[in-house]
Design a protein around this motif. Sequence first.
Motif, PDB file in Angstrom:
ATOM      1  N   THR A 107      56.677  26.939  11.225  1.00 43.06           N
ATOM      2  CA  THR A 107      57.428  27.935  10.457  1.00 43.06           C
ATOM      3  C   THR A 107      56.926  29.363  10.668  1.00 43.06           C
ATOM      4  OG1 THR A 107      55.962  27.404   8.623  1.00 43.06           O
ATOM      5  CG2 THR A 107      58.159  26.382   8.588  1.00 43.06           C
ATOM      6  N   SER A 108      55.846  29.542  11.435  1.00 49.12           N
ATOM      7  CA  SER A 108      55.345  30.917  11.608  1.00 49.12           C
ATOM      8  C   SER A 108      56.243  31.638  12.619  1.00 49.12           C
ATOM      9  CB  SER A 108      53.909  30.912  12.113  1.00 49.12           C
ATOM     10  OG  SER A 108      53.867  30.409  13.439  1.00 49.12           O
ATOM     11  N   PRO A 109      56.365  32.976  12.502  1.00 51.38           N
ATOM     12  CA  PRO A 109      57.222  33.717  13.449  1.00 51.38           C
ATOM     13  C   PRO A 109      56.833  33.418  14.899  1.00 51.38           C
ATOM     14  CG  PRO A 109      56.446  35.155  11.689  1.00 51.38           C
ATOM     15  CD  PRO A 109      55.759  33.841  11.485  1.00 51.38           C
ATOM     16  N   LEU A 110      55.531  33.387  15.166  1.00 57.86           N
ATOM     17  CA  LEU A 110      55.074  33.159  16.544  1.00 57.86           C
ATOM     18  C   LEU A 110      55.493  31.779  17.062  1.00 57.86           C
ATOM     19  CD1 LEU A 110      53.273  34.216  18.893  1.00 57.86           C
ATOM     20  CD2 LEU A 110      51.349  33.066  17.781  1.00 57.86           C
ATOM     21  N   HIS A 111      55.232  30.769  16.275  1.00 57.04           N
ATOM     22  CA  HIS A 111      55.577  29.401  16.722  1.00 57.04           C
ATOM     23  C   HIS A 111      57.089  29.216  16.849  1.00 57.04           C
ATOM     24  CE1 HIS A 111      51.804  26.745  16.116  1.00 57.04           C
ATOM     25  NE2 HIS A 111      51.438  27.977  16.425  1.00 57.04           N
ATOM     26  N   ARG A 117      61.491  28.200  20.080  1.00 60.34           N
ATOM     27  CA  ARG A 117      62.646  29.019  20.506  1.00 60.34           C
ATOM     28  C   ARG A 117      63.828  28.790  19.567  1.00 60.34           C
ATOM     29  NH1 ARG A 117      61.636  28.234  26.791  1.00 60.34           N
ATOM     30  NH2 ARG A 117      59.756  29.458  26.811  1.00 60.34           N
ATOM     31  N   MET A 118      63.529  28.902  18.299  1.00 60.81           N
ATOM     32  CA  MET A 118      64.577  28.708  17.288  1.00 60.81           C
ATOM     33  C   MET A 118      64.532  29.855  16.281  1.00 60.81           C
ATOM     34  SD  MET A 118      64.052  24.663  16.438  1.00 60.81           S
ATOM     35  CE  MET A 118      65.295  24.439  15.166  1.00 60.81           C
ATOM     36  N   GLU A 119      65.691  30.167  15.731  1.00 64.57           N
ATOM     37  CA  GLU A 119      65.763  31.164  14.659  1.00 64.57           C
ATOM     38  C   GLU A 119      65.297  30.497  13.364  1.00 64.57           C
ATOM     39  OE1 GLU A 119      66.560  34.352  14.824  1.00 64.57           O
ATOM     40  OE2 GLU A 119      66.722  34.100  17.006  1.00 64.57           O
ATOM     41  N   GLU A 125      67.240  24.616   8.481  1.00 69.53           N
ATOM     42  CA  GLU A 125      68.276  23.573   8.431  1.00 69.53           C
ATOM     43  C   GLU A 125      67.757  22.244   9.017  1.00 69.53           C
ATOM     44  OE1 GLU A 125      72.029  25.059   9.990  1.00 69.53           O
ATOM     45  OE2 GLU A 125      72.559  22.958  10.447  1.00 69.53           O
ATOM     46  N   THR A 126      67.055  22.371  10.148  1.00 73.46           N
ATOM     47  CA  THR A 126      66.507  21.169  10.800  1.00 73.46           C
ATOM     48  C   THR A 126      65.510  20.473   9.875  1.00 73.46           C
ATOM     49  OG1 THR A 126      66.689  22.346  12.874  1.00 73.46           O
ATOM     50  CG2 THR A 126      65.331  20.391  12.914  1.00 73.46           C
ATOM     51  N   PRO A 512      53.364  14.914  23.197  1.00 76.01           N
ATOM     52  CA  PRO A 512      54.715  15.187  22.733  1.00 76.01           C
ATOM     53  C   PRO A 512      55.034  16.685  22.792  1.00 76.01           C
ATOM     54  CG  PRO A 512      53.461  13.909  21.131  1.00 76.01           C
ATOM     55  CD  PRO A 512      52.497  14.404  22.155  1.00 76.01           C
ATOM     56  N   ALA A 513      56.297  17.016  23.131  1.00 74.70           N
ATOM     57  CA  ALA A 513      56.712  18.428  23.155  1.00 74.70           C
ATOM     58  C   ALA A 513      56.838  18.918  21.720  1.00 74.70           C
ATOM     59  CB  ALA A 513      58.041  18.539  23.877  1.00 74.70           C
ATOM     60  N   ALA A 514      57.117  20.241  21.566  1.00 80.47           N
ATOM     61  CA  ALA A 514      57.161  20.814  20.226  1.00 80.47           C
ATOM     62  C   ALA A 514      58.200  20.144  19.334  1.00 80.47           C
ATOM     63  CB  ALA A 514      57.445  22.302  20.328  1.00 80.47           C
ATOM     64  N   LEU A 515      59.352  19.844  19.905  1.00 77.59           N
ATOM     65  CA  LEU A 515      60.417  19.221  19.111  1.00 77.59           C
ATOM     66  C   LEU A 515      60.790  17.902  19.741  1.00 77.59           C
ATOM     67  CD1 LEU A 515      63.032  22.032  18.521  1.00 77.59           C
ATOM     68  CD2 LEU A 515      61.935  20.697  16.751  1.00 77.59           C
ATOM     69  N   GLY A 516      61.028  16.887  18.952  1.00 75.74           N
ATOM     70  CA  GLY A 516      61.525  15.632  19.528  1.00 75.74           C
ATOM     71  C   GLY A 516      63.006  15.787  19.840  1.00 75.74           C
ATOM     72  N   THR A 517      63.539  14.953  20.744  1.00 78.17           N
ATOM     73  CA  THR A 517      64.974  15.096  21.023  1.00 78.17           C
ATOM     74  C   THR A 517      65.734  13.916  20.428  1.00 78.17           C
ATOM     75  OG1 THR A 517      64.481  14.027  23.102  1.00 78.17           O
ATOM     76  CG2 THR A 517      64.818  16.404  23.138  1.00 78.17           C
TER      77      THR A 517
END
Length: 517
Positions: A107-111, A117-119, A125-126, A512-517
């Motif tokens: 949730t940090s601006p940097l991460h 790479r999400m707003e 929402e996710t 694992p990558a930052a987000l799962g698919t």
Amino acid sequence: MTTEQDRNRVIIFDTTLRDGEQSPGCSMNLEEKLRVAEVLEDMGVDVIEAGFPIASNGDFEAVREIAKTIQTSQVAGLARTSRKDIDRAWEALKGARRPRIHTFISTSPLHMRVKLRMEPEAVHETMVDSVRYARNLCEDVEWSPEDGSRTEHDFLCRCVESAIKAGARTINIPDTVGYAVPEEFAALIHMLFDRVPNIDKAVISVHCHNDLGLAVANSLAAIGAGARQVECTINGIGERAGNAAMEEIVMALRTRREKLGAYTGIKTEHITQASRLLSSITGFSVQPNKAIVGANAFAHESGIHQDGVLKDASTYEIMTPESVGLTRSSLVMGKHSGRHAFRSKLKDLGYELGENELEVAFGRFKDLADKKKQIFDEDLVALVGEESRAANERIRLVSLAVRCGTKGPQTAELELEVDGVRKATQATGDGPVDATFNAIHKLFPHTAQLKLYQVDAVTEGSDAQAGVTVRLEEKGKTVNGQSSDTDTVVSSCRAYLHALNKLLVKREKTAPAALGT
Ligand code: KIV
Ligand code: ZN
């Protein structure tokens, strides 16, 4: 009705098997993880985070087995926000008596900008979707805003409120990069209590990393501000500089209860056993001056201190060695000790072996007693650690003979069993250990690099067992192997094979990558 006393009980969430195991060289196999989980349960840990089921089949199996075995502690599994992650976590956890899904997103601006790479809107929402989805599967859901301590306050409050509305029962605030300082971290927790309207519907937890050496101080400051769960690991193992050390938090709360006002349900007398077991499994020895579990934590060297302690231990000891389960190293057994005495001594040390395991361990004890006059507790702990790990190894030592001394070349004749097939060879090297490692290379070619080779005496005396640690690295994956034997070269060979066996397990594990698919 909750009493004042209940309100001050701090839930201990142990993540040795997840965040701890993620640290370089700390990987454990299924059997080792189960042993650690059982020790954690016996010591009264409230929640055991058993792993990250989507990370590998090995992680999945370990979480599933731990979930089936553990009866009193809750068992948690980590998941990113994707449904695939959460489904996998639930699949592993659903056999548990008291399962918990722990889901997280940064949730940090940097991460959010660089890693996800999400707003922020999309992250929010996710997150809500993931908590709701997890909650439909499992009654107990925990949510963590990764890099929480560097998250913008308005956004953090909004996410925490929404996560609680979506069904999270625990909100865990991580200091992911160990950046916070105690006063600031306490203020962050106070801020959440002041600003999040439904905060009383969840337990507030903290998860502190130790990059500035402040993980324990930050956790205690957060408890002072109202957090009632802390996430921690045995010996403080974990990513980079590690996580908050459980034994330090627990003993600080116990020793300074009048000041800190909170308490845990941990049976502190189990601390030493848990610490030693973890060190023997991972090969990560504890620094001698480490608080609570270091070899010198209760040693008094200077004459003035010794004199004071002899007159009254409280002059220099703020807690007793017995309160952390430390008994003086004692002479335990000799070659005439029988099976019954052996079993009961192991039980005192916290090991209950099955009949077959006991038989093999007893045989090794007799061998050791033939070589070594005096056998101490530490020898038995090393021997049992050795025994249980050998059972699962793909590559096993059959025999080793070395020629060493001033008249070279130093030579090793080695026979191994690899996946059930026996192979033998001979190799030379710069000394018997190098020759042995070269022989292993010949029988089991591999590209792993030797990063550490360390020998320590397990006890005193020239007949002491040599405790050897070997660290190997292959394509960014690090593993530690450990072994002990009165013969240093045999111990070195076994430690190398232990590391190699761990590497085979770790090869199948992908980051694992930052987000799962
Ligand atoms: O350090 C961290 O942020 C974590 C989370 C997954 C809780 O380990
Ligand atoms: Zn962490």
